[in-house]
Design a protein around this motif. Sequence first.
Motif, PDB file in Angstrom:
ATOM      1  N   PRO A  14       0.816  -1.212   0.000  1.00  0.00           N
ATOM      2  CA  PRO A  14       0.000   0.000   0.000  1.00  0.00           C
ATOM      3  C   PRO A  14       0.854   1.270   0.000  1.00  0.00           C
ATOM      4  CG  PRO A  14       0.113  -0.883   2.210  1.00  0.00           C
ATOM      5  CD  PRO A  14       0.850  -1.860   1.324  1.00  0.00           C
ATOM      6  N   LEU A  15       2.164   1.098   0.092  1.00  0.00           N
ATOM      7  CA  LEU A  15       3.086   2.236   0.133  1.00  0.00           C
ATOM      8  C   LEU A  15       3.572   2.570  -1.271  1.00  0.00           C
ATOM      9  CD1 LEU A  15       5.168   1.006   3.197  1.00  0.00           C
ATOM     10  CD2 LEU A  15       3.094   2.417   3.209  1.00  0.00           C
ATOM     11  N   PRO A  17       5.775   2.130  -4.218  1.00  0.00           N
ATOM     12  CA  PRO A  17       6.645   1.022  -4.626  1.00  0.00           C
ATOM     13  C   PRO A  17       8.123   1.398  -4.681  1.00  0.00           C
ATOM     14  CG  PRO A  17       4.673   1.051  -5.976  1.00  0.00           C
ATOM     15  CD  PRO A  17       4.645   2.302  -5.153  1.00  0.00           C
ATOM     16  N   ALA A  18       8.432   2.642  -5.037  1.00  0.00           N
ATOM     17  CA  ALA A  18       9.830   3.062  -5.081  1.00  0.00           C
ATOM     18  C   ALA A  18      10.448   3.025  -3.690  1.00  0.00           C
ATOM     19  CB  ALA A  18       9.935   4.462  -5.676  1.00  0.00           C
ATOM     20  N   GLN A  19       9.678   3.451  -2.706  1.00  0.00           N
ATOM     21  CA  GLN A  19      10.166   3.406  -1.325  1.00  0.00           C
ATOM     22  C   GLN A  19      10.408   1.968  -0.884  1.00  0.00           C
ATOM     23  OE1 GLN A  19       7.267   4.875   1.490  1.00  0.00           O
ATOM     24  NE2 GLN A  19       8.300   3.880   3.217  1.00  0.00           N
ATOM     25  N   VAL A  20       9.475   1.080  -1.204  1.00  0.00           N
ATOM     26  CA  VAL A  20       9.593  -0.330  -0.794  1.00  0.00           C
ATOM     27  C   VAL A  20      10.752  -1.004  -1.523  1.00  0.00           C
ATOM     28  CG1 VAL A  20       8.400  -2.560  -0.746  1.00  0.00           C
ATOM     29  CG2 VAL A  20       7.169  -0.458  -0.175  1.00  0.00           C
ATOM     30  N   ALA A  21      10.950  -0.645  -2.784  1.00  0.00           N
ATOM     31  CA  ALA A  21      12.075  -1.208  -3.533  1.00  0.00           C
ATOM     32  C   ALA A  21      13.397  -0.847  -2.864  1.00  0.00           C
ATOM     33  CB  ALA A  21      12.052  -0.710  -4.975  1.00  0.00           C
ATOM     34  N   GLY A  74      -1.752   0.802  10.513  1.00  0.00           N
ATOM     35  CA  GLY A  74      -3.076   1.232  10.078  1.00  0.00           C
ATOM     36  C   GLY A  74      -3.162   1.484   8.587  1.00  0.00           C
ATOM     37  N   ARG A  75      -2.331   0.775   7.818  1.00  0.00           N
ATOM     38  CA  ARG A  75      -2.300   1.010   6.375  1.00  0.00           C
ATOM     39  C   ARG A  75      -3.267   0.080   5.652  1.00  0.00           C
ATOM     40  NH1 ARG A  75       1.660   4.727   4.812  1.00  0.00           N
ATOM     41  NH2 ARG A  75       0.413   4.587   2.909  1.00  0.00           N
ATOM     42  N   GLY A  76      -4.115   0.674   4.823  1.00  0.00           N
ATOM     43  CA  GLY A  76      -5.002  -0.083   3.955  1.00  0.00           C
ATOM     44  C   GLY A  76      -4.629   0.146   2.508  1.00  0.00           C
ATOM     45  N   TRP A  79      -3.767  -1.486  -3.031  1.00  0.00           N
ATOM     46  CA  TRP A  79      -2.631  -2.399  -2.944  1.00  0.00           C
ATOM     47  C   TRP A  79      -1.855  -2.317  -4.250  1.00  0.00           C
ATOM     48  CZ3 TRP A  79      -2.100  -3.830   1.911  1.00  0.00           C
ATOM     49  CH2 TRP A  79      -3.245  -3.749   2.727  1.00  0.00           C
ATOM     50  N   ARG A  80      -0.859  -1.462  -4.226  1.00  0.00           N
ATOM     51  CA  ARG A  80      -0.108  -1.158  -5.446  1.00  0.00           C
ATOM     52  C   ARG A  80       0.859  -2.304  -5.781  1.00  0.00           C
ATOM     53  NH1 ARG A  80       2.044   4.893  -4.356  1.00  0.00           N
ATOM     54  NH2 ARG A  80       2.705   4.714  -6.550  1.00  0.00           N
ATOM     55  N   ARG A  81       0.952  -2.603  -7.062  1.00  0.00           N
ATOM     56  CA  ARG A  81       1.814  -3.693  -7.533  1.00  0.00           C
ATOM     57  C   ARG A  81       2.828  -3.130  -8.519  1.00  0.00           C
ATOM     58  NH1 ARG A  81      -0.738  -6.746 -10.778  1.00  0.00           N
ATOM     59  NH2 ARG A  81       0.263  -8.750 -10.378  1.00  0.00           N
TER      60      ARG A  81
END
Length: 424
Positions: A14-15, A17-21, A74-76, A79-81
């Motif tokens: 849900p964040l 994707p660049a940050q999660v990568a 509390g993240r919903g 849901w980015r892929r």
Amino acid sequence: MDNTLQARYLIETPLDPAQVAEVLAGEQSSGTFVRVAGESDELRARSRAIVERIEELEPASVPSLPSAWLERQGRGGPWRRARITVAFPLANLGANLPTLAATVAGNLYDLGETSGVRLEHLALPAAWRARFERPRHGVAGTRALTGVADGPLVGTIVKPNVGLSAEATGALVGELCEAGIDFVKDDEVCANPDHAPIAQRIKAVMAHVRRWQERSGKRVMVAFNITDEHDAMLRHAELVAQEGGSCVMASLNWCGFSSIQALRRRTDLVVHGHRNGFGMFARHPALGMDFQPWQTLWRLAGVDHMHVHGLQGKFAQSDAEVIDGARGCLAPLADASDTADRVMPTFSSGQWAGTVPATIAAVPSGDLLFMAGGGILAHPGGPRAGVTSLRQAWAAARDGIALADAAAQAPELREALAFFGAKH
């Protein structure tokens, strides 16, 4: 780049994707969730994995997997892929296969920021690939050892899976030799059971195989299941070689990279890699890994054959997955000119004469092992008729003749179509 390994992932979050990568790249190289003492700019430049590409996809309507971390935040959704490509410095890895696996397929699966992570592809530089074990035999060596110059190798599995004594197993393999088989393997659940200890089974089977070769000149390859603890597995391989055998089989996921590498270094036997358990890595589309990275890791360990399941078979994989896996086995890992790096794909699971045309269409070269258990041993005319029906199906497919038409002049194929066709 020659000094990095590229890994492509599918991530869901849900964040951003660049940050999660970036989190993934840091976690799997030099970093953790905060910068720590000693993590200098120079060290990060040398050792941190780099995110090279991000391709955002359509979002998912619901999360694929739970994450307590996201719940605490509390993240919903949405849901980015995204597909991301990460370059890992090879200097972090050395020629260390278990650490390679821990890097590209380790803690990243547990990252709290994600509701899905799947490893889709690995790409390696040719010079680095050369630091690892290679197939000792692969396609060309398997053909040389069996004397099968072209077309698929026709094989089967000892059935019943378990329960046969060593003597009964030997007698069955002897019958299969006389039936004209090219390749026989143990079932993955029959390794060193009390009713047929591996040492007794090797001796009983090879006595029949040697007698058949002396009578006919035909070399039948038997893949003995030597799956066991490490030292025992190496002892089993030595006995196979002493008895004149040419092949051993191991359940790759449960023996582990280090044992398979040690086996490859210790023996000149063909190593037949069984993939049982792979479904745990692959069946959920947002978790685990595709077959390409999985088989890449095991080919680095030096296996010669790789199971890909079968077309129109009894397992969950689609035909497209099976075909992609088989073609991947026959493609060099890192150097397009390195044909010696190819491994023999093994089609197995619910295979019979009726699945031959689709198999040959998928791999027109015929560089494959076609394993039919019931398709040979349950043929109404017996094992010899079962083997014959497969060869008749292969000849028909090669010549562009429909099996139903070929069956008019091929009684064994006709019986197979009538008997097995009613069950599919």
